[in-house]
Design an enzyme around this catalytic site. Structure first.
Site, short mmCIF file in Angstrom:
data_model
loop_
_atom_site.label_atom_id
_atom_site.label_comp_id
_atom_site.label_asym_id
_atom_site.label_seq_id
_atom_site.Cartn_x
_atom_site.Cartn_y
_atom_site.Cartn_z
N ASP A 68 -3.95 -11.17 -3.12
CA ASP A 68 -3.57 -9.86 -2.58
C ASP A 68 -2.25 -9.35 -3.17
OD1 ASP A 68 -5.77 -9.54 -1.00
OD2 ASP A 68 -4.78 -10.07 0.89
N ARG A 96 8.66 -13.15 9.62
CA ARG A 96 8.69 -11.75 9.17
C ARG A 96 10.06 -11.11 9.24
NH1 ARG A 96 4.65 -13.64 6.71
NH2 ARG A 96 2.65 -13.59 7.75
N1 ARG Z 1 -1.90 -14.01 14.93
C1 ARG Z 1 -0.68 -14.56 14.42
C2 ARG Z 1 0.43 -13.58 14.61
O1 ARG Z 1 0.20 -12.43 14.73
C3 ARG Z 1 -0.80 -15.05 12.99
C4 ARG Z 1 -1.01 -14.04 11.94
C5 ARG Z 1 -0.73 -14.64 10.61
N2 ARG Z 1 -1.69 -14.39 9.58
C6 ARG Z 1 -2.77 -15.16 9.26
N3 ARG Z 1 -3.33 -14.95 8.10
N4 ARG Z 1 -3.26 -16.08 10.01
O2 ARG Z 1 1.57 -13.98 14.64
#
Ligand code: ARG
Length: 401
Positions: free
Chosen positions: A14, A93
């Site tokens: 990506d 993040r």
């Molecule tokens: N659902 C989790 C969150 O929102 C993990 C998201 C991370 N991405 C993944 N590809 N699993 O923090």
């Protein structure tokens, strides 16, 4: 002058396609890759980024900063989203966003970009974090608007521009990994009734296959920070977490399976592996309950873990409220010095012992032996006064029965 953008770059398909896509849209792309303990080799990242079209590729080791400034405050808050998820992906993040902003300033870029989709939480976390730190930076999220409808179309695009694509057969899962835990979604996990297949798990041994003998671990804390495991002192927090990840993973600890509420309104089924975090939460909770007075502990338990988790999950890391809660948690952590002993066994972690020089547990007061120094007569008077409201109520109720 070309528009310049700092792109959060993982090196995967990506974000590699994003590099080229942005170049085609007239951007000069600088990639930014952080080591947050995802356990991947990052040596080839700059070359990959350049061959996709980046003019510059920054790679940084953020493991200690991540552990110290993001994971530890979250542990001290005992924050678990919806009571289960230790927020691993959610925590990386804001840190990555902070670095994107830093490099945007350094390279005089007006834009930053990320590879999140339009239906996840991560777009919100990236964008709110960037705006909180510099509201004038524009955030681009190509995946939300580009023309590709499938992985195949992306691969075709990559081939066209000679972007190297890994030939290995991809697992059907979408995975986000860091020091604090691994998030796994998609593929067979999209059916919430179906038990996660063994191959969905990245690091933990199946509890079924885990050693038949329990292993004991002693974790020492100094003012709310773990500093030693089984007597071995760590000056680096991320090394200590790595050690607990390894120990826990061996015993199948920290597997989490849940349906969670995303910010964008949908429910999603996710599984997580967070052995180190799971062990640390258990240990810290126990130490805190030993060294915190009842009033503060009850206030903490009813107000902090849920609120803090929601803030992290919902992208509000760089908010005054989060900082204020941290101050509260640090106040309680001042007394959280001591040792916790835990037993790891076939997927379970149990605290079996705790001690602290600041322990509020007083054996003479607690004991039922002849050493008992508790004033039982005071207990009688206390009960009488404490129970007065219900006794009065009882009288009135009896009158009207
Ligand atoms: N659902 C989790 C969150 O929102 C993990 C998201 C991370 N991405 C993944 N590809 N699993 O923090």
């Amino acid at each position: 002058m070309a528009k310049r953008v700092i792109l959060a770059y993982s090196g995967g398909l990506d974000t590699s396609v994003i590099v080229r896509w942005l170049v085609e849209k007239g951007f000069e792309v600088i990639t930014y890759t952080a080591d947050v303990g995802q356990g991947e080799e990052l040596e080839e990242i700059p070359e990959k980024a350049r061959s996709a079209g980046a003019v510059e590729a920054v790679v940084e080791d953020l493991r200690e900063e991540f552990a110290r400034d993001y994971c530890m405050p979250t542990m001290r808050a005992l924050a678990l989203y919806e009571g289960k998820y230790p927020l691993s992906a959610a925590l990386s993040r804001p840190l990555i966003s902070k670095k994107l902003v830093h490099h945007a300033h350094k390279f005089k870029a007006d834009y930053v970009a990320h590879g999140s989709t339009g239906k996840g939480n991560d777009q919100v976390r990236f964008e709110l974090s960037v705006w909180a730190l510099d509201p004038d930076i524009e955030v681009l999220a190509p995946v939300r608007e580009w023309e590709f409808k499938s992985r195949e179309e992306e691969i075709e695009y990559a081939r066209k521009f000679n972007i190297p694509v890994k030939a290995t057969k991809e697992k059907p899962y979408s995975i986000d990994s860091n020091l604090w835990g691994i998030s796994i979604e998609c593929g067979p996990l999209e059916d919430p009734w179906q038990e996660p297949p063994e191959d969905a798990f990245e690091i933990t041994t199946s509890p079924r296959e885990a050693p038949d003998t329990p292993q004991y671990v002693e974790i020492e804390f100094d003012k709310g920070t773990p500093v030693a495991v089984n007597g071995e002192r760590f000056s680096s927090i991320h090394r200590l977490v790595e050690t607990l990840n390894r120990l826990g993973a061996r015993h199948g600890i920290g597997r989490i399976d849940m349906v969670e509420n995303r910010l964008v309104g949908i429910k999603s089924r996710e599984i997580y592996e967070a052995p180190g975090a799971t062990i640390l939460y258990e240990a810290y909770r126990d130490l805190l309950s030993l060294t915190t007075d009842r009033f503060s502990f009850h206030y903490f338990m009813s107000h902090i873990p849920h609120e803090y988790a929601k803030m992290v999950y919902e992208g509000l890391w760089f908010s005054p409220l989060r900082e204020a809660l941290d101050s509260f948690n640090e106040k309680l952590a001042e007394n959280a010095t001591g040792k916790v002993r835990l037993r790891l066994y076939k997927g379970s972690v149990a605290v079996v012992g705790r001690e602290s020089e600041r322990s509020l547990y007083v054996e003479d007061l607690a004991t039922y032996s002849p050493q008992d120094s508790f004033d039982h007569v005071a207990g009688m008077h206390f009960t009488k006064v404490y129970g007065l409201p219900l006794r009065v109520l009882g009288r009135v109720r009896k009158k009207f029965r």
